[in-house]
Design an enzyme around this catalytic site. Structure first.
Site, PDB file in Angstrom:
ATOM      1  N   ASP A  61       0.861  -1.186   0.000  1.00 19.36           N
ATOM      2  CA  ASP A  61       0.000   0.000   0.000  1.00 19.36           C
ATOM      3  C   ASP A  61       0.900   1.240   0.000  1.00 19.36           C
ATOM      4  O   ASP A  61       0.754   2.132   0.839  1.00 19.36           O
ATOM      5  CB  ASP A  61      -0.942  -0.014   1.219  1.00 19.36           C
ATOM      6  N   ARG A 199       2.369  13.856   9.788  1.00 16.87           N
ATOM      7  CA  ARG A 199       1.049  13.773   9.173  1.00 16.87           C
ATOM      8  C   ARG A 199       0.498  12.455   9.711  1.00 16.87           C
ATOM      9  O   ARG A 199       1.038  11.374   9.446  1.00 16.87           O
ATOM     10  CB  ARG A 199       1.195  13.763   7.647  1.00 16.87           C
ATOM     11  N   ASP A 201      -1.737   9.436  10.020  1.00 17.04           N
ATOM     12  CA  ASP A 201      -2.578   8.674   9.105  1.00 17.04           C
ATOM     13  C   ASP A 201      -3.850   8.192   9.805  1.00 17.04           C
ATOM     14  O   ASP A 201      -3.794   7.723  10.937  1.00 17.04           O
ATOM     15  CB  ASP A 201      -1.762   7.460   8.614  1.00 17.04           C
ATOM     16  N   GLU A 242      -4.911  13.492   9.240  1.00 13.60           N
ATOM     17  CA  GLU A 242      -5.755  13.056   8.135  1.00 13.60           C
ATOM     18  C   GLU A 242      -7.044  12.553   8.759  1.00 13.60           C
ATOM     19  O   GLU A 242      -7.077  11.471   9.348  1.00 13.60           O
ATOM     20  CB  GLU A 242      -5.083  11.927   7.336  1.00 13.60           C
TER      21      GLU A 242
HETATM   22  C1  NOJ Z   1      -4.629   6.980   4.266  1.00 11.99           C
HETATM   23  C2  NOJ Z   1      -3.521   7.095   3.279  1.00 11.99           C
HETATM   24  O1  NOJ Z   1      -3.533   8.390   2.712  1.00 11.99           O
HETATM   25  C3  NOJ Z   1      -3.740   6.029   2.242  1.00 11.99           C
HETATM   26  O2  NOJ Z   1      -2.859   6.170   1.157  1.00 11.99           O
HETATM   27  C4  NOJ Z   1      -3.601   4.681   2.906  1.00 11.99           C
HETATM   28  O3  NOJ Z   1      -3.939   3.657   1.988  1.00 11.99           O
HETATM   29  C5  NOJ Z   1      -4.522   4.560   4.121  1.00 11.99           C
HETATM   30  N1  NOJ Z   1      -4.518   5.733   4.957  1.00 11.99           N
HETATM   31  C6  NOJ Z   1      -4.105   3.384   4.979  1.00 11.99           C
HETATM   32  O4  NOJ Z   1      -2.910   3.679   5.663  1.00 11.99           O
END
Ligand code: NOJ
Ligand code: CA
Length: 549
Positions: A61, A199, A201, A242
């Site tokens: 990811d 940042r 997450d 976020e």
């Molecule tokens: C938010 C991130 O911006 C995204 O890219 C990611 O797949 C998910 N969180 C899981 O960490």
């Protein structure tokens, strides 16, 4: 380097080390490469870098599946390279923030590997388990269409484990005090290596209660604890959350006294901004601005256009969302997760320079700190043949050299864009640097101007009444005032504003020489299609009167 509230008037640039600059020819960007490009970034005028995850990871990811929070993935370099990089950034006055990914780990993380081995593992309680498949396990997936469930059976553990995201990202039990202690350790570790913050997450999921049959309820107190620890260790480090949440919970994240998150991305404004661009209708955007107006004096919004994920339109009304899809992503392959658009900004706007400048001018003048994505300063495009969000994560286009000057490898980990209107032969930094009219040089100039407009960062805004296709914002701060106008439509607009609302009979245009003097109590301003204007409220002597921040 201590600056009070530096993030209030910052310009943040976000990039992934792996796609920025490769120096050793393995096709993957690295810290040495990023270091060689720091002068480019400093020259652009940005003040803070946000690095996407670079820690050790199986990379399923794009690094958001961390398997060791305390290392640099060897693909990108070593911890030594990292510290050399943060030092070199500091030398140029650039701050660095990094992703803090602690909602989950990779399933390859030694903690999870140990946890699945036996019920008596000390790490078992670091994750979230259930002997039976919990009811409604298939609800609440974050990646619909790709992810099927939030509970997956693990043969080794003989139990289901919870994962809010992909099945290879088991959720940490963030209520467990041992996990909380470890999160603090991770934060403390990177602070020592020179970062100015994180940042964070997936914040709403980090702080939610988790478990089989447990209704997720956000534990906002956790944010204060994290903030307190951060600030004890580093006085001017920040947390940028976020959290794609409804405006009514914003203050829970900021904290009434500004004692939780320093910054949050403004997802509400982001989605309504794209609707405004698609429909030439600023009214829902104005509502979003008003709804997110309240924030503690020390807090700040992160304003953005596109990021590394899909453009999430989940908070728009269905007909509004359809409108944005129709304008910017008519082909279903451009859409993602039943709610968003996976394209980059420039292709969405058909590479139209007027519309790109309009969008960027909005980015730099909406209330908050602008967050730019690498390559957007050049108008880079996407490669829709790549799966899911990878289409907008291709290597930086430096020059017309092979692989866009990004790497001398025969093959790069992610392909560079070599076809179509956004190919590197046409869109690259080297060519744009030589051209005074290029988007790159335009971006440098607008960043420079933005830094001279602290009212936007520190002041209060007022939306002045005009026609729906025009946004008229006035900012006031310490006896300084600015007016910014944007015509979101493809038709010319005659804007009539009361001098009393504007605050003065005289307006000084900052990018052009067409200043405005009110007649009979009104400013009458003609705007071309997609035009923008930044004005200082008052006469040409404003510089003498202006106070510095
Ligand atoms: C938010 C991130 O911006 C995204 O890219 C990611 O797949 C998910 N969180 C899981 O960490
Ligand atoms: Ca490399």
């Amino acid at each position: 380097m201590i600056h009070d509230l530096w993030y209030k008037n910052a310009v943040i640039y976000c990039l992934h080390v792996g796609t920025f600059m490769d120096t050793n020819g393995d096709g993957i960007g690295d810290f040495q490469g990023l270091m060689r490009r720091l002068d480019y970034l400093a020259g652009l005028g940005i003040t803070c870098l946000w690095l996407m995850p670079f820690q050790r990871s199986p990379n399923r990811d794009d690094g958001y599946d961390v398997s060791d929070h305390y290392t640099v993935d060897p693909r990108y370099g070593s911890l030594g390279d990292f510290v050399a990089f943060t030092h070199a950034a500091e030398q140029r006055g650039l701050r660095v923030i990094i992703d803090l990914v602690v909602n989950h780990t990779s399933d390859q993380h030694p903690w999870f590997q140990d946890a699945r081995r036996s019920a008596s593992s000390p790490f078992r309680s670091w994750y979230v388990w259930s002997r039976r498949k919990p009811p409604r396990a298939d609800e609440g997936v974050v990646f619909p269409g790709v992810q099927k469930t939030t509970w997956t059976w693990d043969e080794r553990a003989r139990a289901y484990y919870f994962h809010r995201f992909y099945d290879f990202q088991p959720d940490l039990d963030t209520a467990n005090p041992e996990v909380q202690e470890e999160i603090r350790k991770i934060v403390g570790f990177w602070l020592e290596l020179g970062v100015s913050g994180f940042r964070v997450d997936a914040v709403p999921f980090v702080i939610a209660t988790k478990g089989a049959g447990v209704k997720p309820v956000e534990q906002y107190g956790m944010l204060r604890d994290l903030r307190e620890f951060l600030q004890w260790r580093s006085r001017d480090a920040i947390l940028l959350a976020e959290a794609n949440v409804l405006p009514r919970t914003d203050l829970e994240y900021f904290g009434d006294d500004g004692d939780r998150m320093h910054m949050m991305f403004n997802f509400q404004v982001n989605q309504h901004l794209f609707y405004a661009l698609a429909a030439s209708d600023t009214r829902p955007l104005v509502k979003a601005l008003e709804a997110t107006r309240d924030r503690p004096g020390t807090a700040q919004w992160g304003v953005f256009l596109r990021n590394h994920d899909e453009l999430d339109l989940g908070r728009l009304k269905p007909e509004q969302r359809e409108r944005v899809f129709r304008e910017f992503a008519p082909d279903p392959d451009m859409q993602l997760y039943e709610r968003g658009i996976r394209r980059r900004l420039a292709p969405m706007l058909s590479g139209d320079r007027r519309r790109l400048e309009l969008a960027y001018s909005l980015l730099f003048t909406l209330p908050g700190t602008p967050v730019i994505r690498y390559g957007d300063e050049l108008g880079m495009g996407d490669d829709l043949r790549l799966p899911e969000r990878n289409c907008a994560r291709t290597p930086m286009q430096w020059s017309t050299l092979p692989n866009a000057g990004f790497s001398r490898a025969a093959r790069t980990a992610l392909p560079v864009i070599a076809e179509g209107p956004f190919q590197f032969q046409r869109v690259n930094a080297a060519d744009q640097r030589r051209d005074p009219e290029s988007l790159l040089n335009w971006t440098e100039r607008i960043i420079r101007m933005r830094k001279e407009c602290p009212e936007i960062a520190w002041g209060d805004f007022t939306v002045l009444p005009t026609q729906p296709e025009v946004l008229a914002l006035r900012y006031d701060w310490r006896n300084n005032a600015m007016l910014v106008l944007h015509n979101l439509s493809g038709k010319p607009a005659s804007v009539r504003l009361r001098a009393r609302d504007v605050g003065d009979d005289r307006l000084v245009s900052l990018f052009t020489a067409d200043h405005s003097s009110a007649r009979k109590g009104h400013h009458e301003i003609e705007l071309d299609p997609y035009a923008y204007r930044w004005y200082r409220v008052g006469g040409l002597d404003y510089i003498l009167r202006r106070r510095s921040w």
